[in-house]
Design an enzyme around this catalytic site. Structure first.
Site, PDB file in Angstrom:
ATOM      1  N   SER A  34       0.859  -1.143   0.092  1.00 46.36           N
ATOM      2  CA  SER A  34       0.200  -0.106   0.154  1.00 46.36           C
ATOM      3  C   SER A  34       1.063   1.236  -0.058  1.00 46.36           C
ATOM      4  O   SER A  34       0.610   2.159  -0.538  1.00 46.36           O
ATOM      5  CB  SER A  34      -0.918   0.089   1.142  1.00 46.36           C
ATOM      6  N   GLN A  73     -11.255  -5.466 -21.296  1.00 45.57           N
ATOM      7  CA  GLN A  73     -10.340  -6.101 -20.685  1.00 45.57           C
ATOM      8  C   GLN A  73      -9.617  -5.246 -19.650  1.00 45.57           C
ATOM      9  O   GLN A  73      -9.424  -5.615 -18.475  1.00 45.57           O
ATOM     10  CB  GLN A  73      -9.317  -6.978 -21.462  1.00 45.57           C
ATOM     11  N   LEU A  74      -9.055  -4.119 -20.037  1.00 47.62           N
ATOM     12  CA  LEU A  74      -8.169  -3.193 -19.112  1.00 47.62           C
ATOM     13  C   LEU A  74      -9.299  -2.614 -17.951  1.00 47.62           C
ATOM     14  O   LEU A  74      -8.715  -2.524 -16.905  1.00 47.62           O
ATOM     15  CB  LEU A  74      -7.919  -2.086 -20.128  1.00 47.62           C
ATOM     16  N   ARG A 132      -9.833  -2.042 -11.677  1.00 48.89           N
ATOM     17  CA  ARG A 132     -10.305  -0.803 -11.448  1.00 48.89           C
ATOM     18  C   ARG A 132      -9.655  -0.116 -10.379  1.00 48.89           C
ATOM     19  O   ARG A 132      -9.513   1.216 -10.044  1.00 48.89           O
ATOM     20  CB  ARG A 132     -11.917  -0.977 -11.125  1.00 48.89           C
ATOM     21  N   GLN A 160     -17.398   7.392 -28.328  1.00 50.89           N
ATOM     22  CA  GLN A 160     -17.955   7.097 -29.621  1.00 50.89           C
ATOM     23  C   GLN A 160     -19.301   7.837 -29.835  1.00 50.89           C
ATOM     24  O   GLN A 160     -19.905   7.919 -30.717  1.00 50.89           O
ATOM     25  CB  GLN A 160     -18.068   5.630 -29.714  1.00 50.89           C
ATOM     26  N   ARG A 161     -19.843   8.342 -28.571  1.00 48.69           N
ATOM     27  CA  ARG A 161     -21.139   9.284 -28.699  1.00 48.69           C
ATOM     28  C   ARG A 161     -20.650  10.814 -29.278  1.00 48.69           C
ATOM     29  O   ARG A 161     -21.410  11.193 -30.295  1.00 48.69           O
ATOM     30  CB  ARG A 161     -21.689   9.426 -27.523  1.00 48.69           C
ATOM     31  N   ASN A 181      -1.471   3.951 -10.149  1.00 46.59           N
ATOM     32  CA  ASN A 181      -0.325   3.934  -8.896  1.00 46.59           C
ATOM     33  C   ASN A 181       0.592   2.673  -9.207  1.00 46.59           C
ATOM     34  O   ASN A 181       0.090   1.787 -10.025  1.00 46.59           O
ATOM     35  CB  ASN A 181      -0.970   4.052  -7.335  1.00 46.59           C
ATOM     36  N   ARG A 241      -1.115  -9.594 -16.495  1.00 48.64           N
ATOM     37  CA  ARG A 241      -1.474  -9.662 -17.958  1.00 48.64           C
ATOM     38  C   ARG A 241      -0.201  -9.785 -18.822  1.00 48.64           C
ATOM     39  O   ARG A 241      -0.147  -9.526 -20.030  1.00 48.64           O
ATOM     40  CB  ARG A 241      -1.838  -8.327 -18.281  1.00 48.64           C
TER      41      ARG A 241
END
Length: 254
Positions: A100, A121-122, A126, A136-137, A208, A219
């Site tokens: 931490s 995937q990324l 979170r 895309q909007r 971080n 990954r």
């Protein structure tokens, strides 16, 4: 529209303030990475030492590097390992899972030309990550728009001419359908429903150090992840290690 490739650029990373640099007799160069002698350390190492020793020291956090910096950064590692005694402390912290304290070191990246499949995937990572993604909007992806249409990422396994021809022709057809929907008055937020997972996107991402080490451990190559995200993991590691070389020993080790 066109095939595109991944680009990863480090936009910013943890730096000591001018007040702290002056206090620690840092060089005047604004982009100098290291604290000047007798304290030979990167900005990230100075922050890491401050955070780690705050947990165990009677000193105030703002005093730790000034008072204890020479003790940790100026002496050989007492565990028989490489580097300074600060490196020994960092190894001890990572081995004990007290990571931490590494969350205080952050990196901001421009991640460009990656697929929406990779994005899905990324964003499963979170904790410790922040994302700002090209919309895309609001970004219209028609052939006649400023974007010139949607770019796309070709998966590594589509590597023979027959399969590639089919893939590229499908991208062209989907662009035509998108353009037709927009021509008939369908708003971009709904026309985007036909865009494929291969559609390229761009994002600004901040993470971080603890989160990045965890991401890499899951990954990196050899862990069964899809090729595109393993490439991203390597690019992120390279960016971090370039400015904070001491972190290289910990990638994949958490």
């Amino acid at each position: 529209m066109a095939e595109t490739t991944m680009s990863v650029t480090l936009l910013a990373h943890t730096q000591l303030t001018e007040q702290m640099r002056d206090k620690l007799f840092m060089c005047d160069e604004p982009f100098d990475a290291y604290v000047a002698p007798p304290i030979d350390a990167t900005h990230g190492q100075a922050v890491a030492l401050s955070a780690i020793r705050t947990c165990y020291s009677p000193l105030k956090p703002s005093e730790i590097v000034e008072v204890e910096g020479d003790k940790y950064f100026g002496k050989q590692a007492t565990d028989g390992g490489t580097g300074t005694d600060a490196d020994r402390l960092f190894r001890q912290i990572v081995a004990s899972k007290h990571t931490s304290t590494m969350e205080h070191i952050t990196f901001t990246f421009a991640v460009e030309g990656v697929s929406r499949a990779l994005l899905a995937q990324l964003t499963r990572h979170r904790v410790g990550f922040s994302f700002s993604v090209q919309s895309q909007r609001y970004v219209k992806l028609g052939s006649g728009d400023k974007s010139g249409g949607f770019d796309y990422v070709v998966p590594e396994t589509i590597n023979n001419s027959a399969a590639l021809d089919i893939f590229v022709e499908t991208m062209k057809r989907l662009q035509q359908v998108y353009d037709m929907l927009r021509h008939y008055g369908i708003p971009s937020e709904d026309a985007r429903a036909i865009l494929p997972n291969a559609t390229a996107t761009n994002l600004t991402m901040t993470a971080n150090l603890r989160a990045l080490l965890d991401f890499y451990s899951k990954r990196r190559k050899g862990r069964g992840a899809q090729h595109e995200i393993t490439e991203l993991a390597e690019r992120l590691r390279e960016c971090v290690v370039e400015v904070e070389p001491w972190t290289d020993a910990f990638f994949g080790g958490m």
